[in-house]
Design a protein around this motif. Structure first.
Motif, mmCIF file in Angstrom:
data_model
loop_
_atom_site.group_PDB
_atom_site.id
_atom_site.type_symbol
_atom_site.label_atom_id
_atom_site.label_comp_id
_atom_site.label_asym_id
_atom_site.label_seq_id
_atom_site.Cartn_x
_atom_site.Cartn_y
_atom_site.Cartn_z
ATOM 1 N N PRO A 103 0.826 -1.210 0.000
ATOM 2 C CA PRO A 103 0.000 0.000 0.000
ATOM 3 C C PRO A 103 0.861 1.261 0.000
ATOM 4 N N GLU A 104 0.293 2.332 -0.489
ATOM 5 C CA GLU A 104 0.966 3.637 -0.525
ATOM 6 C C GLU A 104 1.480 4.004 0.864
ATOM 7 N N GLY A 105 2.730 4.412 0.948
ATOM 8 C CA GLY A 105 3.305 4.841 2.221
ATOM 9 C C GLY A 105 3.865 3.722 3.074
ATOM 10 N N PHE A 106 3.855 2.472 2.567
ATOM 11 C CA PHE A 106 4.381 1.341 3.329
ATOM 12 C C PHE A 106 5.666 0.846 2.679
ATOM 13 N N GLU A 107 6.512 0.252 3.496
ATOM 14 C CA GLU A 107 7.769 -0.320 3.018
ATOM 15 C C GLU A 107 8.014 -1.610 3.779
ATOM 16 N N GLN A 108 8.451 -2.637 3.076
ATOM 17 C CA GLN A 108 8.756 -3.910 3.719
ATOM 18 C C GLN A 108 10.224 -3.912 4.108
ATOM 19 N N VAL A 109 10.517 -4.336 5.349
ATOM 20 C CA VAL A 109 11.891 -4.385 5.838
ATOM 21 C C VAL A 109 12.167 -5.723 6.507
ATOM 22 N N ALA A 110 13.428 -6.059 6.557
ATOM 23 C CA ALA A 110 13.890 -7.221 7.315
ATOM 24 C C ALA A 110 15.001 -6.717 8.224
ATOM 25 N N ALA A 111 14.978 -7.140 9.474
ATOM 26 C CA ALA A 111 15.971 -6.653 10.425
ATOM 27 C C ALA A 111 16.250 -7.706 11.484
ATOM 28 N N VAL A 112 17.429 -7.667 12.027
ATOM 29 C CA VAL A 112 17.795 -8.496 13.166
ATOM 30 C C VAL A 112 17.856 -7.570 14.372
ATOM 31 N N LEU A 113 17.001 -7.849 15.357
ATOM 32 C CA LEU A 113 16.855 -6.959 16.509
ATOM 33 C C LEU A 113 16.911 -7.746 17.807
ATOM 34 N N PRO A 114 17.208 -7.065 18.903
ATOM 35 C CA PRO A 114 17.071 -7.721 20.203
ATOM 36 C C PRO A 114 15.612 -8.147 20.402
ATOM 37 N N GLU A 115 15.413 -9.152 21.201
ATOM 38 C CA GLU A 115 14.091 -9.774 21.380
ATOM 39 C C GLU A 115 12.987 -8.759 21.679
ATOM 40 N N TYR A 116 13.225 -7.847 22.605
ATOM 41 C CA TYR A 116 12.178 -6.903 22.980
ATOM 42 C C TYR A 116 11.839 -5.955 21.830
ATOM 43 N N GLN A 117 12.858 -5.471 21.130
ATOM 44 C CA GLN A 117 12.599 -4.589 19.999
ATOM 45 C C GLN A 117 11.849 -5.333 18.887
ATOM 46 N N ALA A 118 12.196 -6.584 18.670
ATOM 47 C CA ALA A 118 11.498 -7.387 17.668
ATOM 48 C C ALA A 118 10.026 -7.537 18.046
ATOM 49 N N PHE A 119 9.752 -7.728 19.318
ATOM 50 C CA PHE A 119 8.367 -7.825 19.806
ATOM 51 C C PHE A 119 7.599 -6.546 19.459
ATOM 52 N N ILE A 120 8.209 -5.400 19.689
ATOM 53 C CA ILE A 120 7.563 -4.113 19.405
ATOM 54 C C ILE A 120 7.299 -3.971 17.902
ATOM 55 N N VAL A 121 8.280 -4.309 17.084
ATOM 56 C CA VAL A 121 8.129 -4.189 15.640
ATOM 57 C C VAL A 121 7.024 -5.124 15.140
#
Length: 95
Positions: free
Chosen positions: A67-85
């Motif tokens: 959709p307009e204004g969205f972007e798909q990303v892949a990231a490696v994050l600490p567990e808590y940050q991954a939960f938020i994302v």
């Protein structure tokens, strides 16, 4: 990261693809329903590569299909940050 699509995203991805019904069924099972590829290898007697190719064919068609204004990303994050994302992603899907 597990590849997943909503039904609407899936339908948009396959709209212009020239693929058979079995490919559609396999890709929907894996990408929309979250079923493991191994299930299709066993139940349909296909090779792992054939099942993977069916899924990849549809997944590849989703690029640029956001959709307009969205972007798909892949990231490696600490567990808590991954939960938020992941929570952000769930909220974005609802919009």
């Amino acid at each position: 990261m597990k590849k997943r699509l909503t039904e609407a995203q899936f339908l948009a991805a396959i709209k212009d693809l020239k693929i058979g019904q079995r490919t559609i069924d396999i890709a929907r099972g894996v990408l929309v329903e979250g079923r493991p590829q191994a299930e299709f290898v066993t139940s349909l007697g296909l090779s792992k590569g054939a099942v993977s190719q069916a899924v990849s064919r549809v997944w590849g068609a989703t690029k640029g299909n956001l959709p307009e204004g969205f972007e798909q990303v892949a990231a490696v994050l600490p567990e808590y940050q991954a939960f938020i994302v992941k929570k952000w992603a769930e909220n974005a899907k609802r919009k």
